[in-house]
Design a protein around this motif. Structure first.
Motif, mmCIF file in Angstrom:
data_model
loop_
_atom_site.group_PDB
_atom_site.id
_atom_site.type_symbol
_atom_site.label_atom_id
_atom_site.label_comp_id
_atom_site.label_asym_id
_atom_site.label_seq_id
_atom_site.Cartn_x
_atom_site.Cartn_y
_atom_site.Cartn_z
ATOM 1 N N SER A 85 60.956 35.872 16.511
ATOM 2 C CA SER A 85 61.243 34.433 16.460
ATOM 3 C C SER A 85 61.401 33.956 15.014
ATOM 4 N N ARG A 86 62.046 34.770 14.214
ATOM 5 C CA ARG A 86 62.280 34.374 12.817
ATOM 6 C C ARG A 86 63.421 33.361 12.757
ATOM 7 N N PHE A 87 63.470 32.621 11.674
ATOM 8 C CA PHE A 87 64.439 31.522 11.584
ATOM 9 C C PHE A 87 64.870 31.292 10.148
ATOM 10 N N THR A 88 65.954 30.552 10.013
ATOM 11 C CA THR A 88 66.372 30.025 8.713
ATOM 12 C C THR A 88 66.484 28.506 8.861
ATOM 13 N N ILE A 89 66.054 27.836 7.836
ATOM 14 C CA ILE A 89 66.067 26.371 7.847
ATOM 15 C C ILE A 89 66.994 25.882 6.743
ATOM 16 N N THR A 90 67.799 24.908 7.091
ATOM 17 C CA THR A 90 68.604 24.214 6.090
ATOM 18 C C THR A 90 67.986 22.835 5.923
ATOM 19 N N ILE A 96 64.824 18.295 7.648
ATOM 20 C CA ILE A 96 65.561 19.483 8.089
ATOM 21 C C ILE A 96 66.910 19.044 8.653
ATOM 22 N N THR A 97 67.963 19.806 8.308
ATOM 23 C CA THR A 97 69.283 19.510 8.876
ATOM 24 C C THR A 97 69.680 20.539 9.933
ATOM 25 N N SER A 98 69.114 21.764 9.850
ATOM 26 C CA SER A 98 69.382 22.744 10.913
ATOM 27 C C SER A 98 68.310 23.838 10.910
ATOM 28 N N ILE A 99 68.087 24.382 12.106
ATOM 29 C CA ILE A 99 67.190 25.527 12.296
ATOM 30 C C ILE A 99 67.960 26.517 13.148
ATOM 31 N N LYS A 100 68.113 27.733 12.627
ATOM 32 C CA LYS A 100 68.873 28.758 13.348
ATOM 33 C C LYS A 100 68.085 30.056 13.388
ATOM 34 N N ARG A 101 68.400 30.870 14.397
ATOM 35 C CA ARG A 101 67.803 32.201 14.483
ATOM 36 C C ARG A 101 68.278 33.031 13.298
ATOM 37 N N LYS A 102 67.355 33.824 12.753
ATOM 38 C CA LYS A 102 67.699 34.638 11.595
ATOM 39 C C LYS A 102 68.641 35.782 11.995
ATOM 40 N N THR A 103 68.347 36.435 13.114
ATOM 41 C CA THR A 103 69.193 37.517 13.624
ATOM 42 C C THR A 103 69.341 37.361 15.141
ATOM 43 N N LYS A 104 70.166 38.198 15.729
ATOM 44 C CA LYS A 104 70.345 38.171 17.179
ATOM 45 C C LYS A 104 69.081 38.612 17.908
ATOM 46 N N ARG A 107 65.099 36.363 19.772
ATOM 47 C CA ARG A 107 65.307 35.704 21.065
ATOM 48 C C ARG A 107 64.183 34.757 21.468
ATOM 49 N N LEU A 108 63.017 34.910 20.879
ATOM 50 C CA LEU A 108 61.900 34.045 21.253
ATOM 51 C C LEU A 108 61.937 32.690 20.564
ATOM 52 N N LEU A 109 62.826 32.535 19.611
ATOM 53 C CA LEU A 109 63.004 31.231 18.965
ATOM 54 C C LEU A 109 64.016 30.433 19.786
ATOM 55 N N PRO A 110 63.646 29.249 20.244
ATOM 56 C CA PRO A 110 64.594 28.472 21.048
ATOM 57 C C PRO A 110 65.753 27.947 20.205
ATOM 58 N N ASN A 111 66.815 27.610 20.873
ATOM 59 C CA ASN A 111 67.907 26.904 20.204
ATOM 60 C C ASN A 111 67.491 25.437 20.157
ATOM 61 N N PHE A 112 67.207 24.962 18.965
ATOM 62 C CA PHE A 112 66.678 23.609 18.822
ATOM 63 C C PHE A 112 67.783 22.573 18.885
ATOM 64 N N ASN A 113 67.524 21.513 19.601
ATOM 65 C CA ASN A 113 68.385 20.344 19.636
ATOM 66 C C ASN A 113 68.144 19.583 18.327
ATOM 67 N N PRO A 114 69.191 19.168 17.636
ATOM 68 C CA PRO A 114 68.999 18.437 16.375
ATOM 69 C C PRO A 114 68.091 17.213 16.502
#
Length: 185
Positions: A85-90, A96-104, A107-114
């Motif tokens: 569940s690793r992530f990158t934050i912008t 915060i403007t975006s949170i995305k999964r670091k790699t494919k 999978r345990l990191l949800p797709n966050f709604n802005p």
């Protein structure tokens, strides 16, 4: 009725709430059980010496096996959950403007709604993320322990019980001889 806490009590409670999680709670529970339950079995005068010895050894075995496996499974499950569940934050100017999964594989990191993070700082998100990871890891550990109770805990308990029974029996007999000597004197 409200409860009023002084500053030091509040700090202690806050520290415990932030830092004592599922693995540490299981360790505290195991240490407490190890300090009390075998003593109760040992001083049970309603049971014969052999039953007391087996009971004490089995109680110690169950506590050690359950605590050891429980703590390890909880830590491992939290680590696996964190790994997937690793992530990158912008970050913008303040939030915060975006949170995305670091790699494919994450999978345990949800797709966050802005809308979720639109007014959240990186520090706030990381605090929530760490709590969520520990919770998810504990849930994963609970599922894993359904199997480890039979596959690991039970055989380990049996081994520890077999190793300790003779020692406990000797200790009971030794104390019995000491009691008889003291009673005769």
């Amino acid at each position: 009725m409200s409860i009023v806490l002084n500053k030091s009590s509040e700090k202690i409670i806050s520290y415990i709430g932030r830092n004592i999680n599922s693995p540490e709670q299981r360790l505290i529970q195991g240490v407490t059980a190890l300090a009390s339950q075998p003593v109760i079995d040992y001083y049970n005068k309603d049971a014969d010496d052999n039953t007391r010895a087996v009971s004490v050894a089995r109680t110690i075995g169950k506590i050690i096996a359950g605590t050891l496996v429980g703590v390890l499974i909880r830590y491992a499950s939290i680590a696996v959950t964190k790994r997937f569940s690793r992530f990158t934050i912008t970050e913008g100017e303040k939030f915060i403007t975006s949170i995305k999964r670091k790699t494919k594989q994450d999978r345990l990191l949800p797709n966050f709604n802005p809308e979720y993070y639109k007014e959240m700082t990186k520090e706030e998100f990381i605090r929530k993320y760490n709590n969520d990871i520990k919770t998810l890891g504990t849930i994963l550990a609970t599922v894993a322990m359904v199997f480890t109770n039979f596959l690991v805990d039970a055989p380990l308990t049996k081994i520890i019980t077999n190793v300790l029974t003779g020692r406990v029996k000797k200790h009971i007999e030794k104390n019995k001889k000491t009691e008889v000597k003291n009673a005769a004197a």
